[in-house]
Design a protein around this motif. Sequence first.
Motif, PDB file in Angstrom:
ATOM      1  N   HIS A  68       0.856  -1.194   0.000  1.00 54.07           N
ATOM      2  CA  HIS A  68       0.000   0.000   0.000  1.00 54.07           C
ATOM      3  C   HIS A  68       0.891   1.242   0.000  1.00 54.07           C
ATOM      4  N   HIS A  70       1.392   5.040  -2.329  1.00 57.93           N
ATOM      5  CA  HIS A  70       0.891   5.907  -3.412  1.00 57.93           C
ATOM      6  C   HIS A  70       1.991   6.683  -4.112  1.00 57.93           C
ATOM      7  N   GLU A 138      -7.217   1.326  -4.536  1.00 56.42           N
ATOM      8  CA  GLU A 138      -7.824   1.799  -3.282  1.00 56.42           C
ATOM      9  C   GLU A 138      -8.956   2.748  -3.675  1.00 56.42           C
ATOM     10  N   HIS A 225      -5.363  -0.420   6.112  1.00 59.35           N
ATOM     11  CA  HIS A 225      -4.959   0.428   7.250  1.00 59.35           C
ATOM     12  C   HIS A 225      -5.956   0.391   8.415  1.00 59.35           C
ATOM     13  N   ASP A 283       1.477   3.558   3.109  1.00 61.47           N
ATOM     14  CA  ASP A 283       0.445   4.489   2.623  1.00 61.47           C
ATOM     15  C   ASP A 283       1.114   5.822   2.270  1.00 61.47           C
TER      16      ASP A 283
HETATM   17 ZN   LIG Z   1      -3.865   4.709   0.763  1.00 62.27          ZN
END
Ligand SMILES: [Zn+2]
Length: 391
Positions: A68, A70, A138, A225, A283
């Motif tokens: 995960h 970005h 996501e 998360h 994340d």
């Molecule tokens: Zn995320």
Amino acid sequence: MKKFSGGMWSVKILTGGKVYLEGKWQCNVDIVVEEGKILDVAPRGKYAEGEVIDVKGNYVCPGFIDIHVHGCKGRDVMDGSVESLEVMSEFMAQHGTTAFLATTTTHGREEIRKSLEAVGDALHKDIKGAQILGIHLEGPFISPNAKGAHDEKRILAPSRENFRGLVGDYEGIIKMVTMAPEAEGARELVNYLTDKGILVSMGHTMANYEQCMAGFEWGMTHVTHLYNAMSPFKHREPGAVGAALDRDGVTVELIADLVHVHPAALRIAVAIKGSDKVALITDAMSATGMGDGDYILGGLEVVVKEGVARLKDGGNLAGSTLTQDQALRNLVLIGIPLEDAVKMLTEVPADIIGIGDKKGRIKKGLDADLVILDEKLHVNCVFIKGIQIQS
Ligand SMILES: [Zn+2]
């Protein structure tokens, strides 16, 4: 045994390290690497011919896997650019990440399609850094009431048609979808995705405990998360957090930047789920590795102050500026055993996305993705498929 040829040894022998093997540190073993794979994990000195690399008492771990992430270094998966993915791969490798799922955000169909195209193209390229394993989608099938830093206007109703319309020919590179179970049509989409072998993760949801349990019954096996952007734990309504902690076998992600989740909540999750059911993810967004300032995440304006990213409008946390080596140090700092933290960065994420037979462990036949850490747990050097990454 391969001989010296063409000016290069075809075999590398990593010796002198504390090697992470099946949850323990082993000192008297060498890791023998050939053609990008681990040829053997052997008693020290058994193999003599090859390029010997002395890691001088440092820790040798499997490469970290981020399922995960970005962006970082001013780049984002949503840039829809192979070059951005290359910049990300290179930066992540410096922080111990040897493979990752490029993670999209809730955005317009065209923007998402463009980012899928870029990842599809990047998968055919020889990228000099962390290896891209595919896409973690996501959103956009999330709850507007738990949107976090996702753009509410772009949320779509979950359905097979909406999914297929969104991903088009790129379905094969989607490895994971984060979605909310409570919207009408969620069950149909979960069934479709699990039939295709795509991991379905519960997240960005305000579902109650029963709705979450139904989602697990349909085939959701993972939780995005844990704690963030979901219905919280209350003793009369345990919410998505309670369902995730209560349901055996379900795996969870944690953002261990010590901002998104309180240290006590991190320890509670690890204690209840066990270290074999928790994946440490970042994340991370584009500001990672860049410092404070103004950024764009999924089309929304974000301000980063003292390393904490928040939406300009409303102040919601907007992704982290975490790296996986920092996550490791943070967990050790709050009292989690180092071996457990390593497991949550390596074999657990590999198993979650079904590549545990290729990556995530130091084991004969697996990819030679290795991270060497000094005694303060800083990255000393990284090997991806046997090739040392220059820092
Ligand atoms: Zn995320």
